[in-house]
Design a protein around this motif. Structure first.
Motif, PDB file in Angstrom:
ATOM      1  N   GLN B  14       0.838  -1.182   0.000  1.00 47.25           N
ATOM      2  CA  GLN B  14       0.000   0.000   0.000  1.00 47.25           C
ATOM      3  C   GLN B  14       0.882   1.244   0.000  1.00 47.25           C
ATOM      4  O   GLN B  14       1.952   1.275   0.618  1.00 47.25           O
ATOM      5  CB  GLN B  14      -0.897   0.034   1.238  1.00 47.25           C
ATOM      6  N   GLU B  15       0.407   2.254  -0.679  1.00 46.71           N
ATOM      7  CA  GLU B  15       1.124   3.532  -0.691  1.00 46.71           C
ATOM      8  C   GLU B  15       1.395   3.976   0.744  1.00 46.71           C
ATOM      9  O   GLU B  15       0.551   3.820   1.624  1.00 46.71           O
ATOM     10  CB  GLU B  15       0.258   4.572  -1.412  1.00 46.71           C
ATOM     11  N   ALA B  16       2.611   4.504   0.946  1.00 47.77           N
ATOM     12  CA  ALA B  16       3.083   5.022   2.240  1.00 47.77           C
ATOM     13  C   ALA B  16       3.557   3.931   3.199  1.00 47.77           C
ATOM     14  O   ALA B  16       4.115   4.249   4.251  1.00 47.77           O
ATOM     15  CB  ALA B  16       2.042   5.889   2.939  1.00 47.77           C
ATOM     16  N   GLU B  17       3.367   2.671   2.865  1.00 47.69           N
ATOM     17  CA  GLU B  17       3.826   1.603   3.736  1.00 47.69           C
ATOM     18  C   GLU B  17       5.210   1.117   3.304  1.00 47.69           C
ATOM     19  O   GLU B  17       5.788   1.592   2.338  1.00 47.69           O
ATOM     20  CB  GLU B  17       2.803   0.467   3.756  1.00 47.69           C
ATOM     21  N   THR B  18       5.714   0.135   4.045  1.00 47.35           N
ATOM     22  CA  THR B  18       7.066  -0.390   3.819  1.00 47.35           C
ATOM     23  C   THR B  18       7.002  -1.791   3.241  1.00 47.35           C
ATOM     24  O   THR B  18       6.142  -2.594   3.628  1.00 47.35           O
ATOM     25  CB  THR B  18       7.848  -0.402   5.144  1.00 47.35           C
ATOM     26  N   VAL B  19       7.895  -2.083   2.332  1.00 47.75           N
ATOM     27  CA  VAL B  19       7.956  -3.414   1.728  1.00 47.75           C
ATOM     28  C   VAL B  19       9.421  -3.846   1.651  1.00 47.75           C
ATOM     29  O   VAL B  19      10.323  -3.009   1.492  1.00 47.75           O
ATOM     30  CB  VAL B  19       7.313  -3.413   0.324  1.00 47.75           C
ATOM     31  N   THR B  20       9.643  -5.141   1.776  1.00 51.19           N
ATOM     32  CA  THR B  20      10.997  -5.696   1.687  1.00 51.19           C
ATOM     33  C   THR B  20      11.055  -6.750   0.596  1.00 51.19           C
ATOM     34  O   THR B  20      10.253  -7.680   0.586  1.00 51.19           O
ATOM     35  CB  THR B  20      11.428  -6.314   3.024  1.00 51.19           C
ATOM     36  N   LEU B  21      12.010  -6.589  -0.304  1.00 46.47           N
ATOM     37  CA  LEU B  21      12.234  -7.547  -1.383  1.00 46.47           C
ATOM     38  C   LEU B  21      13.462  -8.389  -1.048  1.00 46.47           C
ATOM     39  O   LEU B  21      14.497  -7.849  -0.647  1.00 46.47           O
ATOM     40  CB  LEU B  21      12.457  -6.806  -2.710  1.00 46.47           C
ATOM     41  N   SER B  22      13.358  -9.674  -1.254  1.00 46.91           N
ATOM     42  CA  SER B  22      14.411 -10.604  -0.851  1.00 46.91           C
ATOM     43  C   SER B  22      15.339 -10.969  -1.998  1.00 46.91           C
ATOM     44  O   SER B  22      14.921 -11.019  -3.163  1.00 46.91           O
ATOM     45  CB  SER B  22      13.787 -11.891  -0.300  1.00 46.91           C
ATOM     46  N   CYS B  23      16.575 -11.251  -1.636  1.00 47.70           N
ATOM     47  CA  CYS B  23      17.573 -11.694  -2.616  1.00 47.70           C
ATOM     48  C   CYS B  23      18.616 -12.530  -1.882  1.00 47.70           C
ATOM     49  O   CYS B  23      19.101 -12.128  -0.818  1.00 47.70           O
ATOM     50  CB  CYS B  23      18.245 -10.493  -3.280  1.00 47.70           C
ATOM     51  N   THR B  24      18.927 -13.677  -2.416  1.00 44.96           N
ATOM     52  CA  THR B  24      20.045 -14.466  -1.905  1.00 44.96           C
ATOM     53  C   THR B  24      20.991 -14.751  -3.061  1.00 44.96           C
ATOM     54  O   THR B  24      20.599 -14.708  -4.231  1.00 44.96           O
ATOM     55  CB  THR B  24      19.583 -15.782  -1.273  1.00 44.96           C
ATOM     56  N   TYR B  25      22.230 -15.025  -2.719  1.00 42.46           N
ATOM     57  CA  TYR B  25      23.222 -15.262  -3.761  1.00 42.46           C
ATOM     58  C   TYR B  25      24.190 -16.338  -3.293  1.00 42.46           C
ATOM     59  O   TYR B  25      24.269 -16.653  -2.098  1.00 42.46           O
ATOM     60  CB  TYR B  25      23.957 -13.964  -4.113  1.00 42.46           C
ATOM     61  N   ASP B  26      24.881 -16.885  -4.238  1.00 38.95           N
ATOM     62  CA  ASP B  26      25.854 -17.921  -3.923  1.00 38.95           C
ATOM     63  C   ASP B  26      27.174 -17.565  -4.586  1.00 38.95           C
ATOM     64  O   ASP B  26      27.221 -17.304  -5.802  1.00 38.95           O
ATOM     65  CB  ASP B  26      25.364 -19.291  -4.417  1.00 38.95           C
ATOM     66  N   THR B  27      28.231 -17.535  -3.821  1.00 43.04           N
ATOM     67  CA  THR B  27      29.553 -17.216  -4.349  1.00 43.04           C
ATOM     68  C   THR B  27      30.611 -17.786  -3.422  1.00 43.04           C
ATOM     69  O   THR B  27      30.371 -17.962  -2.224  1.00 43.04           O
ATOM     70  CB  THR B  27      29.743 -15.701  -4.488  1.00 43.04           C
ATOM     71  N   SER B  28      31.770 -18.044  -3.990  1.00 39.75           N
ATOM     72  CA  SER B  28      32.909 -18.463  -3.185  1.00 39.75           C
ATOM     73  C   SER B  28      33.883 -17.307  -2.978  1.00 39.75           C
ATOM     74  O   SER B  28      34.900 -17.457  -2.292  1.00 39.75           O
ATOM     75  CB  SER B  28      33.633 -19.632  -3.857  1.00 39.75           C
ATOM     76  N   GLU B  29      33.562 -16.163  -3.538  1.00 38.86           N
ATOM     77  CA  GLU B  29      34.434 -14.999  -3.418  1.00 38.86           C
ATOM     78  C   GLU B  29      34.149 -14.251  -2.123  1.00 38.86           C
ATOM     79  O   GLU B  29      33.067 -14.363  -1.543  1.00 38.86           O
ATOM     80  CB  GLU B  29      34.222 -14.071  -4.624  1.00 38.86           C
ATOM     81  N   SER B  30      35.129 -13.483  -1.694  1.00 36.87           N
ATOM     82  CA  SER B  30      34.957 -12.717  -0.462  1.00 36.87           C
ATOM     83  C   SER B  30      34.769 -11.223  -0.735  1.00 36.87           C
ATOM     84  O   SER B  30      34.292 -10.491   0.135  1.00 36.87           O
ATOM     85  CB  SER B  30      36.159 -12.911   0.457  1.00 36.87           C
ATOM     86  N   ASP B  31      35.108 -10.812  -1.932  1.00 37.44           N
ATOM     87  CA  ASP B  31      35.023  -9.390  -2.244  1.00 37.44           C
ATOM     88  C   ASP B  31      34.209  -9.198  -3.513  1.00 37.44           C
ATOM     89  O   ASP B  31      34.580  -9.723  -4.578  1.00 37.44           O
ATOM     90  CB  ASP B  31      36.430  -8.799  -2.411  1.00 37.44           C
ATOM     91  N   TYR B  32      33.125  -8.434  -3.402  1.00 33.39           N
ATOM     92  CA  TYR B  32      32.218  -8.302  -4.529  1.00 33.39           C
ATOM     93  C   TYR B  32      31.291  -7.118  -4.277  1.00 33.39           C
ATOM     94  O   TYR B  32      31.318  -6.482  -3.218  1.00 33.39           O
ATOM     95  CB  TYR B  32      31.386  -9.582  -4.719  1.00 33.39           C
ATOM     96  N   TYR B  33      30.495  -6.802  -5.290  1.00 32.70           N
ATOM     97  CA  TYR B  33      29.478  -5.768  -5.184  1.00 32.70           C
ATOM     98  C   TYR B  33      28.098  -6.421  -5.320  1.00 32.70           C
ATOM     99  O   TYR B  33      27.936  -7.413  -6.035  1.00 32.70           O
ATOM    100  CB  TYR B  33      29.585  -4.749  -6.323  1.00 32.70           C
ATOM    101  N   LEU B  34      27.123  -5.806  -4.696  1.00 35.13           N
ATOM    102  CA  LEU B  34      25.727  -6.194  -4.883  1.00 35.13           C
ATOM    103  C   LEU B  34      24.927  -4.956  -5.247  1.00 35.13           C
ATOM    104  O   LEU B  34      25.216  -3.852  -4.752  1.00 35.13           O
ATOM    105  CB  LEU B  34      25.168  -6.824  -3.609  1.00 35.13           C
ATOM    106  N   PHE B  35      23.942  -5.144  -6.108  1.00 37.02           N
ATOM    107  CA  PHE B  35      23.161  -4.019  -6.607  1.00 37.02           C
ATOM    108  C   PHE B  35      21.673  -4.357  -6.578  1.00 37.02           C
ATOM    109  O   PHE B  35      21.281  -5.511  -6.714  1.00 37.02           O
ATOM    110  CB  PHE B  35      23.517  -3.720  -8.077  1.00 37.02           C
ATOM    111  N   TRP B  36      20.884  -3.312  -6.456  1.00 37.47           N
ATOM    112  CA  TRP B  36      19.461  -3.396  -6.778  1.00 37.47           C
ATOM    113  C   TRP B  36      19.189  -2.424  -7.923  1.00 37.47           C
ATOM    114  O   TRP B  36      19.532  -1.240  -7.844  1.00 37.47           O
ATOM    115  CB  TRP B  36      18.581  -3.042  -5.588  1.00 37.47           C
ATOM    116  N   TYR B  37      18.573  -2.963  -8.996  1.00 36.47           N
ATOM    117  CA  TYR B  37      18.159  -2.151 -10.135  1.00 36.47           C
ATOM    118  C   TYR B  37      16.640  -2.153 -10.199  1.00 36.47           C
ATOM    119  O   TYR B  37      15.978  -3.135  -9.869  1.00 36.47           O
ATOM    120  CB  TYR B  37      18.714  -2.728 -11.450  1.00 36.47           C
TER     121      TYR B  37
END
Lengths: 111, 120
Positions: B14-37
């Motif tokens: 609903q307008e004016a309320e809060t929402v959370t979108l989920s994302c999980t990832y799998d990597t063996s690296e320790s240094d990386y970037y994450l983005f939301w587009y």
């Protein structure tokens, strides 16, 4: 602001045709990318280029080739279009270590 | 190879309320970037927020913030005070920070996307 321009917003072609999708960026970026977007699959990388005349295959290069003769222009080529290449195609450019900037996409239909 | 998973094909708020979108990832690296587009109906992909893995502090951009849990490999997006203009497809994406071979640093791996609907 960075501008990435894709030559066509919508395109309709026939099976077996050779199809060219053009992308131009105006910020002298080193890297350019072509993605394909399909429902439920997100964006998948087809090819990318990190310099003029340099290219590297992405995750789904089969049926596609690319050309980068000038730094600002990156072309995606469908050598012999097939119906399973009907999709949305997105081009992006990037300066090293910076976020990618995207074009508006080309919705391609192969009949 | 890295993978990114968005398990919510659609979300609504609903307008004016809060929402959370989920994302999980799998990597063996320790240094990386994450983005939301964000991809509105106009189709242009717009960068919403970026997180660098070596930074423990969660990134924030106005009404958008992330909850980055490195050990759990989780990267959720919270949109506060939702507006009609927030309606769009949202993509989570991963990028390696390493420069192996000089060409891998730019590649983005995307999740499947979440369609967000905002009700007035």
């Amino acid at each position: 602001d960075v501008k990435v321009t894709q030559s066509s917003r919508y395109l309709v072609k026939r099976t077996g045709e050779k199809v060219f999708l053009e992308c131009v960026q105006d910020m002298d970026h080193e890297n350019m990318f072509w993605y394909r977007q399909d429902p439920g699959l997100g964006l998948r990388l087809i090819y990318f280029s990190y310099d003029v005349k340099m290219k590297e295959k992405g995750d789904i290069p089969e049926g596609y080739s690319v050309s980068r003769e000038k730094k600002e222009r990156f072309s995606l080529i469908l050598e012999s279009a097939s119906t399973n290449q009907t999709s949305m195609y997105l081009c992006a450019s990037q300066q090293r270590y910076q976020p990618q900037h995207f074009g508006d996409g080309t919705r391609l239909s192969i009949l | 190879a890295q993978t990114v998973t968005q398990s919510q094909p659609e979300m609504s708020v609903q307008e004016a309320e809060t929402v959370t979108l989920s994302c999980t990832y799998d990597t063996s690296e320790s240094d990386y970037y994450l983005f939301w587009y964000k991809q509105p109906p106009s189709r242009q992909m717009i960068l919403v927020i970026r997180q660098e893995a070596y930074k423990q502090q969660n990134a924030t951009e106005n009404r958008f913030s992330v909850n980055f849990q490195k050990a759990a490999k989780s990267f959720s997006l919270k949109i506060s005070d939702s507006q009609l203009g927030d309606a769009a497809m949202y993509f989570c994406a991963y990028r390696s920070r390493s420069n192996a071979g000089g060409t891998s640093y730019g590649k983005l791996t995307f999740g499947q996307g979440t369609i967000l609907t905002v009700h007035p």
